[in-house]
Design a protein around this motif. Structure first.
Motif, PDB file in Angstrom:
ATOM      1  N   GLU A 175      47.183  95.219  48.578  1.00 37.08           N
ATOM      2  CA  GLU A 175      46.565  96.537  48.095  1.00 37.08           C
ATOM      3  C   GLU A 175      45.498  96.769  49.064  1.00 37.08           C
ATOM      4  OE1 GLU A 175      46.996  98.668  45.828  1.00 37.08           O
ATOM      5  OE2 GLU A 175      48.779  97.529  45.471  1.00 37.08           O
ATOM      6  N   TRP A 176      45.050  95.438  49.864  1.00 37.39           N
ATOM      7  CA  TRP A 176      44.069  95.558  50.802  1.00 37.39           C
ATOM      8  C   TRP A 176      44.682  96.279  52.070  1.00 37.39           C
ATOM      9  CZ3 TRP A 176      43.447  93.580  55.893  1.00 37.39           C
ATOM     10  CH2 TRP A 176      42.178  93.554  56.290  1.00 37.39           C
ATOM     11  N   LEU A 177      45.931  96.011  52.326  1.00 38.18           N
ATOM     12  CA  LEU A 177      46.738  96.658  53.571  1.00 38.18           C
ATOM     13  C   LEU A 177      46.839  97.970  53.230  1.00 38.18           C
ATOM     14  CD1 LEU A 177      49.302  93.562  54.257  1.00 38.18           C
ATOM     15  CD2 LEU A 177      47.620  94.447  55.728  1.00 38.18           C
ATOM     16  N   LYS A 178      47.154  98.329  52.118  1.00 39.59           N
ATOM     17  CA  LYS A 178      47.503  99.612  51.982  1.00 39.59           C
ATOM     18  C   LYS A 178      46.196 100.452  52.191  1.00 39.59           C
ATOM     19  CE  LYS A 178      49.747 100.547  48.033  1.00 39.59           C
ATOM     20  NZ  LYS A 178      50.165 100.363  46.650  1.00 39.59           N
ATOM     21  N   ASP A 179      45.072 100.036  51.438  1.00 34.46           N
ATOM     22  CA  ASP A 179      43.628 100.571  51.663  1.00 34.46           C
ATOM     23  C   ASP A 179      43.390 100.706  53.174  1.00 34.46           C
ATOM     24  OD1 ASP A 179      43.359 100.656  49.056  1.00 34.46           O
ATOM     25  OD2 ASP A 179      42.020  99.073  48.830  1.00 34.46           O
ATOM     26  N   ARG A 180      43.892  99.735  54.071  1.00 29.87           N
ATOM     27  CA  ARG A 180      43.397  99.904  55.501  1.00 29.87           C
ATOM     28  C   ARG A 180      44.326 101.060  56.054  1.00 29.87           C
ATOM     29  NH1 ARG A 180      40.459  97.001  53.523  1.00 29.87           N
ATOM     30  NH2 ARG A 180      39.495  98.950  53.495  1.00 29.87           N
ATOM     31  N   LEU A 181      45.682 101.024  55.618  1.00 28.95           N
ATOM     32  CA  LEU A 181      46.586 102.069  56.265  1.00 28.95           C
ATOM     33  C   LEU A 181      46.162 103.502  55.581  1.00 28.95           C
ATOM     34  CD1 LEU A 181      49.734 100.072  55.793  1.00 28.95           C
ATOM     35  CD2 LEU A 181      48.734 100.868  58.035  1.00 28.95           C
ATOM     36  N   ARG A 182      45.748 103.615  54.359  1.00 27.54           N
ATOM     37  CA  ARG A 182      45.214 104.988  54.261  1.00 27.54           C
ATOM     38  C   ARG A 182      44.020 105.497  54.938  1.00 27.54           C
ATOM     39  NH1 ARG A 182      45.971 102.575  48.806  1.00 27.54           N
ATOM     40  NH2 ARG A 182      47.569 103.352  47.841  1.00 27.54           N
ATOM     41  N   ALA A 183      42.960 104.348  55.028  1.00 26.73           N
ATOM     42  CA  ALA A 183      41.831 104.822  56.010  1.00 26.73           C
ATOM     43  C   ALA A 183      42.027 105.128  57.413  1.00 26.73           C
ATOM     44  CB  ALA A 183      40.753 103.749  55.764  1.00 26.73           C
ATOM     45  N   ALA A 184      43.288 104.986  57.753  1.00 27.37           N
ATOM     46  CA  ALA A 184      43.598 105.157  59.104  1.00 27.37           C
ATOM     47  C   ALA A 184      44.520 106.340  59.367  1.00 27.37           C
ATOM     48  CB  ALA A 184      44.529 104.037  59.900  1.00 27.37           C
ATOM     49  N   GLY A 185      44.816 107.161  58.028  1.00 27.59           N
ATOM     50  CA  GLY A 185      45.369 108.194  57.864  1.00 27.59           C
ATOM     51  C   GLY A 185      47.124 108.072  57.567  1.00 27.59           C
ATOM     52  N   VAL A 186      47.474 107.017  57.313  1.00 37.76           N
ATOM     53  CA  VAL A 186      48.632 106.507  56.916  1.00 37.76           C
ATOM     54  C   VAL A 186      48.887 107.113  55.558  1.00 37.76           C
ATOM     55  CG1 VAL A 186      50.520 104.836  56.771  1.00 37.76           C
ATOM     56  CG2 VAL A 186      49.218 104.777  58.850  1.00 37.76           C
ATOM     57  N   ALA A 187      50.040 107.857  55.432  1.00 41.42           N
ATOM     58  CA  ALA A 187      50.380 108.390  53.846  1.00 41.42           C
ATOM     59  C   ALA A 187      51.576 107.578  53.457  1.00 41.42           C
ATOM     60  CB  ALA A 187      50.730 109.928  53.996  1.00 41.42           C
ATOM     61  N   GLU A 188      52.461 106.948  54.318  1.00 41.23           N
ATOM     62  CA  GLU A 188      53.749 106.472  53.723  1.00 41.23           C
ATOM     63  C   GLU A 188      53.883 105.039  54.064  1.00 41.23           C
ATOM     64  OE1 GLU A 188      56.727 110.038  53.230  1.00 41.23           O
ATOM     65  OE2 GLU A 188      56.101 109.656  55.150  1.00 41.23           O
ATOM     66  N   VAL A 189      54.405 104.171  53.081  1.00 39.99           N
ATOM     67  CA  VAL A 189      55.002 102.924  53.818  1.00 39.99           C
ATOM     68  C   VAL A 189      56.076 102.584  52.775  1.00 39.99           C
ATOM     69  CG1 VAL A 189      54.377 100.294  53.756  1.00 39.99           C
ATOM     70  CG2 VAL A 189      52.521 101.826  54.015  1.00 39.99           C
ATOM     71  N   ALA A 190      57.352 102.818  53.719  1.00 47.42           N
ATOM     72  CA  ALA A 190      58.651 102.593  53.162  1.00 47.42           C
ATOM     73  C   ALA A 190      59.058 101.291  53.149  1.00 47.42           C
ATOM     74  CB  ALA A 190      59.353 103.763  53.825  1.00 47.42           C
ATOM     75  N   VAL A 191      59.759 100.900  52.065  1.00 44.11           N
ATOM     76  CA  VAL A 191      60.434  99.452  51.996  1.00 44.11           C
ATOM     77  C   VAL A 191      61.655  99.576  51.406  1.00 44.11           C
ATOM     78  CG1 VAL A 191      60.134  97.277  50.953  1.00 44.11           C
ATOM     79  CG2 VAL A 191      58.198  98.367  51.228  1.00 44.11           C
ATOM     80  N   ALA A 192      62.604  99.063  52.436  1.00 44.60           N
ATOM     81  CA  ALA A 192      63.987  99.089  52.164  1.00 44.60           C
ATOM     82  C   ALA A 192      64.405  97.656  51.704  1.00 44.60           C
ATOM     83  CB  ALA A 192      64.907  99.689  53.446  1.00 44.60           C
ATOM     84  N   ASP A 193      64.779  97.551  50.335  1.00 50.65           N
ATOM     85  CA  ASP A 193      64.960  96.065  49.911  1.00 50.65           C
ATOM     86  C   ASP A 193      66.252  95.438  50.537  1.00 50.65           C
ATOM     87  OD1 ASP A 193      64.967  93.753  48.844  1.00 50.65           O
ATOM     88  OD2 ASP A 193      64.705  94.663  46.627  1.00 50.65           O
ATOM     89  N   LEU A 194      66.512  94.650  51.072  1.00 52.17           N
ATOM     90  CA  LEU A 194      67.814  94.088  51.386  1.00 52.17           C
ATOM     91  C   LEU A 194      68.121  92.959  50.873  1.00 52.17           C
ATOM     92  CD1 LEU A 194      67.403  94.705  55.446  1.00 52.17           C
ATOM     93  CD2 LEU A 194      68.277  96.300  53.730  1.00 52.17           C
ATOM     94  N   THR A 195      67.406  92.386  49.849  1.00 47.88           N
ATOM     95  CA  THR A 195      67.806  91.242  49.069  1.00 47.88           C
ATOM     96  C   THR A 195      69.057  91.446  48.369  1.00 47.88           C
ATOM     97  OG1 THR A 195      65.316  91.239  48.522  1.00 47.88           O
ATOM     98  CG2 THR A 195      67.001  89.780  47.429  1.00 47.88           C
ATOM     99  N   ARG A 196      69.880  90.354  48.709  1.00 43.85           N
ATOM    100  CA  ARG A 196      71.219  90.335  48.084  1.00 43.85           C
ATOM    101  C   ARG A 196      71.460  89.264  46.720  1.00 43.85           C
ATOM    102  NH1 ARG A 196      75.322  91.566  52.305  1.00 43.85           N
ATOM    103  NH2 ARG A 196      76.782  90.642  50.964  1.00 43.85           N
ATOM    104  N   GLU A 197      72.147  90.079  45.694  1.00 43.48           N
ATOM    105  CA  GLU A 197      72.155  89.311  44.386  1.00 43.48           C
ATOM    106  C   GLU A 197      72.748  87.862  44.885  1.00 43.48           C
ATOM    107  OE1 GLU A 197      71.171  89.787  41.632  1.00 43.48           O
ATOM    108  OE2 GLU A 197      70.280  91.650  42.020  1.00 43.48           O
ATOM    109  N   ASP A 198      73.806  87.658  45.665  1.00 42.58           N
ATOM    110  CA  ASP A 198      74.294  86.368  45.841  1.00 42.58           C
ATOM    111  C   ASP A 198      73.875  85.394  46.710  1.00 42.58           C
ATOM    112  OD1 ASP A 198      74.829  87.982  47.963  1.00 42.58           O
ATOM    113  OD2 ASP A 198      76.488  87.150  48.660  1.00 42.58           O
ATOM    114  N   CYS A 199      72.492  85.775  47.266  1.00 45.75           N
ATOM    115  CA  CYS A 199      71.735  84.812  48.000  1.00 45.75           C
ATOM    116  C   CYS A 199      70.210  84.612  47.271  1.00 45.75           C
ATOM    117  CB  CYS A 199      71.387  85.335  49.406  1.00 45.75           C
ATOM    118  SG  CYS A 199      73.053  85.682  50.392  1.00 45.75           S
ATOM    119  N   GLN A 200      69.365  85.465  46.774  1.00 46.38           N
ATOM    120  CA  GLN A 200      68.493  85.598  45.956  1.00 46.38           C
ATOM    121  C   GLN A 200      67.338  85.298  47.078  1.00 46.38           C
ATOM    122  OE1 GLN A 200      67.398  86.573  42.972  1.00 46.38           O
ATOM    123  NE2 GLN A 200      69.342  87.613  43.305  1.00 46.38           N
TER     124      GLN A 200
END
Length: 408
Positions: free
Chosen positions: A347-372
């Protein structure tokens, strides 16, 4: 994404949910799943003796040698293994892939702001291009949005896709962790770090020199111990506070040998909400970089980088920082926070990014069921790509600096 849990080990100083020994106990028995055939302790090849370990994957689809560093051998070993594992996940993306133009997919799906993504010098993006896309979760809006597959995967085998080269391909923002929040926070910090370095490297030299840290002002015992190892080795260490307007502590560390003109610079950088952790990362990475050149094992470094000419070029690029003595900053002047919970970090990192004008933080989850093992790729539209990449094209933030310079 399930962000439950995430409390850090009390007093660990490493911002993790479990010890390095626990991490090793979990991943060493399954390292073969990721093509890891050898784990090598290369610390003794240099005289600093800050732990550095290599994890080797002969059949990798990108780099075959991953390196890890840390204050102890266990930390370095876990770091190397987790880096190899996260790259393997990016080489073997098993998420649903969309192949169509942005214009066609926009009828049904949302996209991140494609105009704010980093560009390349060879191909300009057009919304009518048929390209590969994968879904990511935007932490700011909570929405699912498509991002270019080229910025998510790390399969660099040939032949490459016909749509390759539109967006920069690197491992920036790729991270793993013992917990999904560890992976996400680490990935966000890495993207912020690369952006901060790009912005700082385009600042006037007087601003760069004035950002040097007074190492004698450091009071953290573990940091002092690491710095003394560098000093005992007969080497010099200098650190600059390259924190950007995002406001997340970021440091650049350079280790040099005053008695030799033939050794390579040790360059390292680190970013974290806690400045002590950020500086630990920068210092350990600088020691790791020296071992890159000493071992000669990294295949992603060009031959010229190992040569005398390559060394001299890099020394020349940083020589202005060691000119006339500038006023130095006390380490305590670097703002930050020491949270006990990874959710608070996020939440702190998101607040810092918002204050700098960043509107999006996209996370692609690559976690695999067979590895966890939690693995993510984070893309933050509007932040700069790694400036030291041959295909780097200045983004909005650096172009803004360049426009200011022209205006003056």
């Amino acid at each position: 994404m399930d962000f439950s849990g995430g409390e850090k080990i009390a007093g660990s100083g490493l911002q993790r949910v479990c010890s390095a020994e626990e991490t090793l106990a979990r991943i060493l028995p399954i390292k073969h799943k990721f093509g890891i055939t050898r784990v090598a302790n290369v610390t003794g090849l240099d005289r600093i003796f800050l732990p550095v370990v290599m994890a080797i994957r002969p059949n990798a689809r990108s780099i075959a040698i991953s390196q890890g560093k840390g204050t102890t051998l266990a930390h370095a070993k876990a770091s190397a293994l987790m880096e190899a594992i996260e790259i393997w996940h990016a080489e073997h993306v098993d998420r649903e892939v969309y192949f169509a133009s942005a214009d066609d997919l926009a009828v049904k799906y949302r996209f991140v702001d494609l105009d704010r993504l980093p560009a390349t010098p060879d191909k300009a993006f057009k919304r009518t291009m048929r390209m590969h896309w994968v879904m990511a979760h935007d932490l700011m809006s909570g929405q699912e949005k498509l991002v270019p597959l080229e910025m998510v995967h790390a399969d660099y085998t040939h032949p490459v896709s016909t749509d390759a080269g539109v967006f920069p391909a690197s491992t920036n923002g790729l991270a793993s962790g013992n917990h999904i929040l560890e992976a996400v926070c680490h990935a966000i910090c890495e993207v912020i770090e690369r952006d901060a370095l790009a912005v700082w490297h385009h600042q006037p030299q007087e601003i760069q020199r004035a950002s040097r840290i007074d190492l004698s002002s450091i009071e953290d015992v573990e940091l002092i111990t690491s710095l003394r190892k560098v000093e005992t080795a007969g080497l010099d260490c200098a650190v600059w506070d390259v924190t950007s307007d995002v406001g997340v502590a970021t440091f650049l560390c350079v280790i040099t040998d005053p008695a030799s003109q033939g050794e390579h610079l040790g360059l390292g950088s680190g970013t974290h909400p806690n400045p002590k952790v950020a500086l630990h990362r920068a210092l350990n990475e600088a020691a790791q970089t020296r071992l890159n050149y000493i071992s000669g094992a990294r295949e992603d470094l060009f031959h010229i980088e190992y040569s005398a000419d390559g060394r001299d070029q890099k020394v020349a690029a940083y020589s202005h920082l060691f000119g006339a003595q500038q006023d130095v900053r006390p380490f305590a002047a670097t703002a930050g926070v020491a949270n006990r919970d990874l959710r608070q970090d996020l939440e702190w990192l998101k607040d810092r990014l918002r204050a700098a004008g960043v509107a999006e933080v996209a996370v692609a989850d690559l976690t695999r069921e067979d590895c966890q093992i939690p693995v993510v790729r984070v893309i933050i539209p509007g932040l700069e790509a790694p400036h030291d990449d041959d295909a780097y094209v200045p983004g909005l933030r650096v172009r803004g600096l360049q426009d200011q310079g022209m205006a003056k």
